[in-house]
Scaffold this motif. Structure first.
Motif, PDB file in Angstrom:
ATOM      1  N   TRP A 113       1.068   2.623  -4.804  1.00 50.64           N
ATOM      2  CA  TRP A 113      -0.139   2.321  -4.014  1.00 50.64           C
ATOM      3  C   TRP A 113      -0.159   0.853  -3.627  1.00 50.64           C
ATOM      4  N   GLN A 114      -0.594   0.521  -2.442  1.00 49.03           N
ATOM      5  CA  GLN A 114      -0.656  -0.849  -1.938  1.00 49.03           C
ATOM      6  C   GLN A 114      -2.053  -1.125  -1.412  1.00 49.03           C
ATOM      7  N   GLN A 115      -2.446  -2.396  -1.525  1.00 52.51           N
ATOM      8  CA  GLN A 115      -3.757  -2.838  -1.029  1.00 52.51           C
ATOM      9  C   GLN A 115      -3.783  -2.731   0.485  1.00 52.51           C
ATOM     10  N   PRO A 116      -4.807  -2.093   1.071  1.00 53.52           N
ATOM     11  CA  PRO A 116      -4.842  -2.003   2.542  1.00 53.52           C
ATOM     12  C   PRO A 116      -5.049  -3.390   3.147  1.00 53.52           C
ATOM     13  N   PRO A 117      -4.516  -3.647   4.357  1.00 49.17           N
ATOM     14  CA  PRO A 117      -4.669  -4.969   4.991  1.00 49.17           C
ATOM     15  C   PRO A 117      -6.121  -5.225   5.355  1.00 49.17           C
ATOM     16  N   PRO A 118      -6.536  -6.505   5.443  1.00 47.15           N
ATOM     17  CA  PRO A 118      -7.920  -6.825   5.824  1.00 47.15           C
ATOM     18  C   PRO A 118      -8.191  -6.464   7.264  1.00 47.15           C
ATOM     19  N   PRO A 119      -9.472  -6.329   7.642  1.00 46.03           N
ATOM     20  CA  PRO A 119      -9.799  -5.991   9.035  1.00 46.03           C
ATOM     21  C   PRO A 119      -9.309  -7.085   9.984  1.00 46.03           C
ATOM     22  N   GLY A 120      -8.743  -6.671  11.095  1.00 47.59           N
ATOM     23  CA  GLY A 120      -8.258  -7.618  12.085  1.00 47.59           C
ATOM     24  C   GLY A 120      -6.831  -8.061  11.871  1.00 47.59           C
ATOM     25  N   TRP A 121      -6.196  -7.589  10.796  1.00 46.09           N
ATOM     26  CA  TRP A 121      -4.820  -7.991  10.537  1.00 46.09           C
ATOM     27  C   TRP A 121      -3.890  -7.319  11.531  1.00 46.09           C
ATOM     28  N   GLN A 122      -2.902  -8.051  12.018  1.00 50.25           N
ATOM     29  CA  GLN A 122      -1.956  -7.531  12.994  1.00 50.25           C
ATOM     30  C   GLN A 122      -0.548  -7.617  12.424  1.00 50.25           C
TER      31      GLN A 122
END
Length: 358
Positions: A113-122
């Motif tokens: 499992w991995q931490q989801p990227p923050p909002p707005g990450w490209q």
């Protein structure tokens, strides 16, 4: 075997004593050398046997400490807790800042499992490489002074010009021209009012001057010109009248409108630093007295010197261009459009220091 027969002899170890020699060794205790020895060998006293040592008393066993009561539920240390000073287990890692103990009953994330990227990450573009850190021991090479970055000096950010009450400060040339016009106006008033006193003074001075010139033409050494008492009185009266005329011309005009005739022609005005309301006769009189009262000392030239320095004082104040007489009355001279008598911007309330420091 020794050839020395048994008997009493001086002790070779201590010649002040004698001991009995039995043919094989010394026997018994030593006696003084001058003492009469007994017949035969000395009596050997057997030492008593040492008493047997008593057995050491047994120490009582220390009392056993009572076991601590069990901790209530919810007060047990968290998993992995160790007492202070204990070595951490192999492979233990410091938790990141802000980490908190998960609540009871929480489930661990599944493997992978991995931490989801923050909002707005490209997603970075293809071929993007993060910046590399310099190797250990690397130092920035020294730069030539001409290649140094330009520091943010004050001259790169010039201080804006003060605008009291939204109006530009009067220029030094405008103030000088207005003062010259006012001097001409006051001089014309003196010609009208002080003309009779000047004529009477000339009537007394003309004979003295004629006599002085006649002595010069005759080649004789002329006497010093001594004014008469009437001439001294007339001079004092003319100075007082000139001072009063200047006061009556300037102080009421500055108190009400903030403008004399010269200031109206040039387009400048005297206003208070903290308010655009008329400054009143009291402040206008104090402002004039700082400059005009020195007229009473014209006779000793001190008045001319002080008035000249006061006229130059606006050049000493680069911020508000206040002369000494402006500072004494807390006023400032501003430029106003022709025909305008009131500032176009309302004055700031007292305490906000409009236009910068006084």
């Amino acid at each position: 075997m020794s050839s020395l027969p048994a008997g009493w002899y001086k002790d070779p170890a201590d010649t002040t004593t004698q001991r009995y020699w039995d043919g094989e060794g010394w026997l018994g205790a030593a006696i003084p050398a001058d003492a009469v020895p007994p017949d035969g060998p000395p009596v050997v006293v057997e030492l008593p046997a040492a008493p047997p040592q008593a057995a050491a008393p047994q120490q009582p066993a220390p009392p056993q400490q009572p076991a601590p009561p069990p901790a209530p539920p919810g007060h047990y240390p968290p998993p992995g807790w160790a007492p202070p000073g204990a070595q951490p287990p192999v492979g233990w890692q410091q938790p990141p800042p802000g980490w908190q103990q998960p609540p009871p009953g929480s489930q661990q994330p599944p493997p992978g499992w991995q931490q989801p990227p923050p909002p707005g990450w490209q997603q970075p573009p293809v071929g993007f490489q993060p910046p590399q850190q310099p190797p250990a021991g690397w130092h920035q090479p020294p730069m030539h002074p001409q290649s140094w970055p330009q520091p943010p000096h004050a001259y790169l950010y010039p201080t804006p010009e003060a605008r009291p009450h939204g109006l530009a400060l009067a220029g030094l040339g405008q103030r000088l021209l207005a003062r010259l016009i006012d001097i001409v106006v006051v001089l014309m008033l003196n010609v009208v009012v002080n003309g009779w006193f000047a004529y009477q003074w000339w009537q007394d001075f003309h004979p003295i001057l004629t006599n002085y010139m006649d002595q010069l033409r005759a080649g004789a050494e002329p006497a010093m010109i001594e004014p008469t008492s009437r001439m001294s009185s007339l001079e004092l009266a003319m100075i007082l009248i000139a001072t009063l005329l200047w006061l009556l011309y300037e102080a009421p005009a500055i108190a009400g409108r903030g403008q004399t005739l010269g200031k109206m022609i040039v387009g400048i005005k005297v206003v208070g630093v903290h308010s655009t309301a008329p400054i009143g006769f009291r402040r206008a009189f104090g402002r004039w007295a700082q400059l005009g009262a020195w007229t009473l000392l014209w006779w000793c030239l001190v008045g001319f010197v002080m008035q000249f320095l006061d006229s130059l004082s606006p050049t000493f104040d680069q911020r508000l261009r206040q002369a000494w007489h402006d500072k004494s009355a807390s006023t400032v001279v501003v430029a106003v459009p022709h025909g305008a008598t009131q500032p176009t911007v309302e004055a700031a309330p007292r305490g906000e220091n409009p236009g910068g420091p006084e």
